[in-house]
Design a protein around this motif. Structure first.
Motif, PDB file in Angstrom:
ATOM      1  N   ASP A  91       0.863  -1.211  -0.140  1.00 56.66           N
ATOM      2  CA  ASP A  91      -0.041   0.140   0.096  1.00 56.66           C
ATOM      3  C   ASP A  91       1.022   1.187   0.043  1.00 56.66           C
ATOM      4  O   ASP A  91       1.666   1.431   1.004  1.00 56.66           O
ATOM      5  CB  ASP A  91      -0.953   0.027   1.216  1.00 56.66           C
ATOM      6  CG  ASP A  91      -1.916   1.270   1.151  1.00 56.66           C
ATOM      7  OD1 ASP A  91      -1.670   2.014   0.333  1.00 56.66           O
ATOM      8  OD2 ASP A  91      -2.618   1.112   2.458  1.00 56.66           O
ATOM      9  N   HIS A  92       0.933   1.886  -0.983  1.00 52.43           N
ATOM     10  CA  HIS A  92       1.838   2.979  -1.187  1.00 52.43           C
ATOM     11  C   HIS A  92       1.082   4.434  -1.056  1.00 52.43           C
ATOM     12  O   HIS A  92       1.481   5.403  -1.642  1.00 52.43           O
ATOM     13  CB  HIS A  92       2.899   3.134  -2.648  1.00 52.43           C
ATOM     14  CG  HIS A  92       3.773   1.777  -2.421  1.00 52.43           C
ATOM     15  ND1 HIS A  92       4.385   1.422  -1.474  1.00 52.43           N
ATOM     16  CD2 HIS A  92       3.807   0.786  -3.596  1.00 52.43           C
ATOM     17  CE1 HIS A  92       5.084   0.529  -1.601  1.00 52.43           C
ATOM     18  NE2 HIS A  92       4.589  -0.200  -2.954  1.00 52.43           N
ATOM     19  N   ALA A  93      -0.397   4.173  -1.186  1.00 53.05           N
ATOM     20  CA  ALA A  93      -0.986   5.477  -1.150  1.00 53.05           C
ATOM     21  C   ALA A  93      -0.739   6.402  -0.102  1.00 53.05           C
ATOM     22  O   ALA A  93      -0.855   6.046   1.136  1.00 53.05           O
ATOM     23  CB  ALA A  93      -2.614   4.989  -1.038  1.00 53.05           C
ATOM     24  N   PRO A  94      -0.462   7.678  -0.274  1.00 49.59           N
ATOM     25  CA  PRO A  94      -0.250   8.583   0.690  1.00 49.59           C
ATOM     26  C   PRO A  94      -1.484   8.732   1.573  1.00 49.59           C
ATOM     27  O   PRO A  94      -2.725   8.711   1.058  1.00 49.59           O
ATOM     28  CB  PRO A  94      -0.140  10.065   0.220  1.00 49.59           C
ATOM     29  CG  PRO A  94      -0.795   9.963  -1.181  1.00 49.59           C
ATOM     30  CD  PRO A  94      -0.467   8.457  -1.557  1.00 49.59           C
ATOM     31  N   LYS A  95      -1.130   8.664   3.133  1.00 52.09           N
ATOM     32  CA  LYS A  95      -2.604   9.076   3.996  1.00 52.09           C
ATOM     33  C   LYS A  95      -2.466  10.340   4.506  1.00 52.09           C
ATOM     34  O   LYS A  95      -3.435  10.542   5.385  1.00 52.09           O
ATOM     35  CB  LYS A  95      -2.377   7.734   5.152  1.00 52.09           C
ATOM     36  CG  LYS A  95      -2.338   6.370   4.444  1.00 52.09           C
ATOM     37  CD  LYS A  95      -3.483   6.073   3.941  1.00 52.09           C
ATOM     38  CE  LYS A  95      -3.604   4.531   3.376  1.00 52.09           C
ATOM     39  NZ  LYS A  95      -2.917   4.088   2.492  1.00 52.09           N
ATOM     40  N   LEU A  96      -1.515  11.032   4.514  1.00 54.89           N
ATOM     41  CA  LEU A  96      -1.297  12.553   4.773  1.00 54.89           C
ATOM     42  C   LEU A  96      -1.493  13.146   3.586  1.00 54.89           C
ATOM     43  O   LEU A  96      -0.464  13.307   2.779  1.00 54.89           O
ATOM     44  CB  LEU A  96      -0.290  12.858   5.762  1.00 54.89           C
ATOM     45  CG  LEU A  96      -0.247  12.250   7.278  1.00 54.89           C
ATOM     46  CD1 LEU A  96       1.153  12.618   7.801  1.00 54.89           C
ATOM     47  CD2 LEU A  96      -1.364  12.672   8.175  1.00 54.89           C
ATOM     48  N   ALA A 148      -3.744   6.337   8.159  1.00 55.68           N
ATOM     49  CA  ALA A 148      -2.596   7.427   8.808  1.00 55.68           C
ATOM     50  C   ALA A 148      -2.071   6.857  10.113  1.00 55.68           C
ATOM     51  O   ALA A 148      -2.839   6.755  10.934  1.00 55.68           O
ATOM     52  CB  ALA A 148      -2.932   8.793   8.557  1.00 55.68           C
ATOM     53  N   MET A 149      -0.715   6.686  10.261  1.00 56.56           N
ATOM     54  CA  MET A 149      -0.125   6.793  11.551  1.00 56.56           C
ATOM     55  C   MET A 149       0.337   8.002  11.926  1.00 56.56           C
ATOM     56  O   MET A 149       1.483   8.536  11.218  1.00 56.56           O
ATOM     57  CB  MET A 149       1.060   5.524  11.744  1.00 56.56           C
ATOM     58  CG  MET A 149       1.676   5.659  12.949  1.00 56.56           C
ATOM     59  SD  MET A 149       2.804   4.175  13.078  1.00 56.56           S
ATOM     60  CE  MET A 149       1.793   2.758  13.393  1.00 56.56           C
ATOM     61  N   MET A 150       0.065   8.580  12.966  1.00 55.96           N
ATOM     62  CA  MET A 150       0.500   9.936  13.412  1.00 55.96           C
ATOM     63  C   MET A 150       1.748   9.773  14.381  1.00 55.96           C
ATOM     64  O   MET A 150       2.052   8.791  14.602  1.00 55.96           O
ATOM     65  CB  MET A 150      -0.482  10.509  14.434  1.00 55.96           C
ATOM     66  CG  MET A 150      -1.875  10.746  13.716  1.00 55.96           C
ATOM     67  SD  MET A 150      -2.040  11.630  12.264  1.00 55.96           S
ATOM     68  CE  MET A 150      -1.486  13.175  12.486  1.00 55.96           C
ATOM     69  N   PRO A 151       2.601  10.821  14.330  1.00 52.57           N
ATOM     70  CA  PRO A 151       3.801  10.898  14.871  1.00 52.57           C
ATOM     71  C   PRO A 151       3.778  10.133  16.406  1.00 52.57           C
ATOM     72  O   PRO A 151       4.670   9.405  17.035  1.00 52.57           O
ATOM     73  CB  PRO A 151       4.428  12.465  15.124  1.00 52.57           C
ATOM     74  CG  PRO A 151       3.495  13.154  13.931  1.00 52.57           C
ATOM     75  CD  PRO A 151       2.366  12.226  13.857  1.00 52.57           C
ATOM     76  N   THR A 152       2.731  10.354  17.173  1.00 56.80           N
ATOM     77  CA  THR A 152       2.447   9.599  18.436  1.00 56.80           C
ATOM     78  C   THR A 152       2.402   8.106  18.280  1.00 56.80           C
ATOM     79  O   THR A 152       2.389   7.450  19.421  1.00 56.80           O
ATOM     80  CB  THR A 152       1.160  10.364  18.893  1.00 56.80           C
ATOM     81  OG1 THR A 152      -0.041   9.912  18.311  1.00 56.80           O
ATOM     82  CG2 THR A 152       1.448  11.622  19.548  1.00 56.80           C
ATOM     83  N   GLY A 153       2.068   7.600  17.083  1.00 54.52           N
ATOM     84  CA  GLY A 153       1.794   6.373  16.879  1.00 54.52           C
ATOM     85  C   GLY A 153       0.128   6.012  16.740  1.00 54.52           C
ATOM     86  O   GLY A 153      -0.210   4.620  16.462  1.00 54.52           O
ATOM     87  N   GLN A 154      -0.607   6.791  17.061  1.00 56.99           N
ATOM     88  CA  GLN A 154      -2.078   6.853  16.916  1.00 56.99           C
ATOM     89  C   GLN A 154      -2.381   6.574  15.436  1.00 56.99           C
ATOM     90  O   GLN A 154      -1.688   7.173  14.353  1.00 56.99           O
ATOM     91  CB  GLN A 154      -2.755   8.264  17.370  1.00 56.99           C
ATOM     92  CG  GLN A 154      -4.320   8.107  17.062  1.00 56.99           C
ATOM     93  CD  GLN A 154      -4.898   9.483  17.144  1.00 56.99           C
ATOM     94  OE1 GLN A 154      -4.285  10.457  17.462  1.00 56.99           O
ATOM     95  NE2 GLN A 154      -6.236   9.517  17.077  1.00 56.99           N
ATOM     96  N   GLY A 197      -5.237  16.523  -2.546  1.00 49.52           N
ATOM     97  CA  GLY A 197      -4.872  15.259  -2.790  1.00 49.52           C
ATOM     98  C   GLY A 197      -3.297  15.208  -2.895  1.00 49.52           C
ATOM     99  O   GLY A 197      -2.569  14.131  -3.046  1.00 49.52           O
ATOM    100  N   THR A 198      -2.598  16.382  -2.871  1.00 53.43           N
ATOM    101  CA  THR A 198      -1.181  16.317  -2.767  1.00 53.43           C
ATOM    102  C   THR A 198      -0.541  15.630  -1.527  1.00 53.43           C
ATOM    103  O   THR A 198      -1.320  16.110  -0.614  1.00 53.43           O
ATOM    104  CB  THR A 198      -0.557  17.763  -3.122  1.00 53.43           C
ATOM    105  OG1 THR A 198      -1.087  18.289  -4.348  1.00 53.43           O
ATOM    106  CG2 THR A 198       0.994  17.599  -3.024  1.00 53.43           C
ATOM    107  N   PRO A 199       0.240  14.672  -1.718  1.00 48.82           N
ATOM    108  CA  PRO A 199       1.022  14.278  -0.370  1.00 48.82           C
ATOM    109  C   PRO A 199       1.561  15.483   0.550  1.00 48.82           C
ATOM    110  O   PRO A 199       1.944  16.521  -0.114  1.00 48.82           O
ATOM    111  CB  PRO A 199       2.031  13.436  -0.872  1.00 48.82           C
ATOM    112  CG  PRO A 199       1.601  13.047  -2.207  1.00 48.82           C
ATOM    113  CD  PRO A 199       1.091  14.325  -2.928  1.00 48.82           C
ATOM    114  N   PHE A 200       1.462  15.436   1.737  1.00 47.22           N
ATOM    115  CA  PHE A 200       1.802  16.437   2.932  1.00 47.22           C
ATOM    116  C   PHE A 200       3.356  16.334   2.725  1.00 47.22           C
ATOM    117  O   PHE A 200       4.126  15.340   2.516  1.00 47.22           O
ATOM    118  CB  PHE A 200       1.593  15.765   4.206  1.00 47.22           C
ATOM    119  CG  PHE A 200       2.073  16.462   5.485  1.00 47.22           C
ATOM    120  CD1 PHE A 200       1.828  17.646   5.549  1.00 47.22           C
ATOM    121  CD2 PHE A 200       3.095  15.961   6.149  1.00 47.22           C
ATOM    122  CE1 PHE A 200       2.521  18.485   6.494  1.00 47.22           C
ATOM    123  CE2 PHE A 200       3.751  16.530   7.255  1.00 47.22           C
ATOM    124  CZ  PHE A 200       3.394  17.779   7.444  1.00 47.22           C
TER     125      PHE A 200
END
Length: 213
Positions: A91-96, A148-154, A197-200
């Motif tokens: 899965d390479h789709a950007p989540k952010l 998406a996995m956030m920097p906190t791990g959430q 839709g642009t990746p973060f």
């Protein structure tokens, strides 16, 4: 969906792979150095790969790992060799991604939440409930999509806030761990020339935060 994380300081040489949201009645099945986690209906919802460096070699970094197609193939070969169920799908789709708040309405059961219809560059907008005091229609924002996995791990999953479905999160700078992020409530408003839709891009976000300081 494939979310992988590696935290050797806390968990040793173990790769955690999440395929679906946690479910009631999950079961754990061990096959040598691989644990397959299955849901109530038997589908695999995740894996733990112990001694993963023996499969993939040394992994760099800490936290979320973005696996290459070759690494996914190596893990699948290990799953098959161990006799474990299921297979991974890359899965390479950007989540952010950048989103544009097309429409914003008051939440029917809250005095501070809003319901946004957000363009993320797909044929249909997504509905996101947001409680930030500075959110407004027309803004270009950073959206954490399900998976998406956030920097906190959430990990962000679909859910509901006070009875209204929400399919992601509009992010604050501090939630993204942007350097210099202010310690106050409020989403990060991005430049208007960024396309939905642009990746973060962390570098862009860092410049925006610095300019707003």
């Amino acid at each position: 969906m494939l979310i992988a994380s590696y935290n050797p300081d806390a968990m040793g040489d173990t790769l955690i792979v999440v395929l679906q949201q946690d479910q009631a009645g999950e079961q754990h099945h061990q096959f040598g150095d691989i644990v397959a986690i299955t849901g109530a209906e038997g589908a695999v919802v995740g894996y733990n790969f112990f001694n993963v460096s023996q499969i993939l070699g040394q992994l760099d970094g800490r936290g979320q790992v973005f696996l290459t197609d070759a690494q996914v193939d190596q893990l699948n070969a290990a799953i098959t060799a161990a006799g474990a169920p299921g297979q991974l799908v890359a899965d390479h789709a950007p989540k952010l991604v950048i989103g544009v708040v097309n429409e914003l309405t008051a939440h029917p059961d809250s005095d501070h939440l809003h319901v946004g219809q957000v363009d993320i560059g797909q044929p249909e907008t997504v509905q996101i409930v947001c409680g930030a005091p500075n959110v407004a229609a027309g803004q270009h924002v950073v959206v954490a999509l399900p998976g998406a996995m956030m920097p906190t791990g959430q990990i962000i999953w679909p859910g509901a806030l006070r009875g209204v479905d929400s399919y992601g999160m509009i992010c604050a700078a501090r939630e993204l761990d942007v350097p210099g992020a202010p310690d106050r409530r409020g989403i990060l408003v991005m430049p208007d020339d960024l396309v939905a839709g642009t990746p973060f891009d962390m570098d862009v976000a860092t410049r925006v935060v610095a300019a707003q300081a």
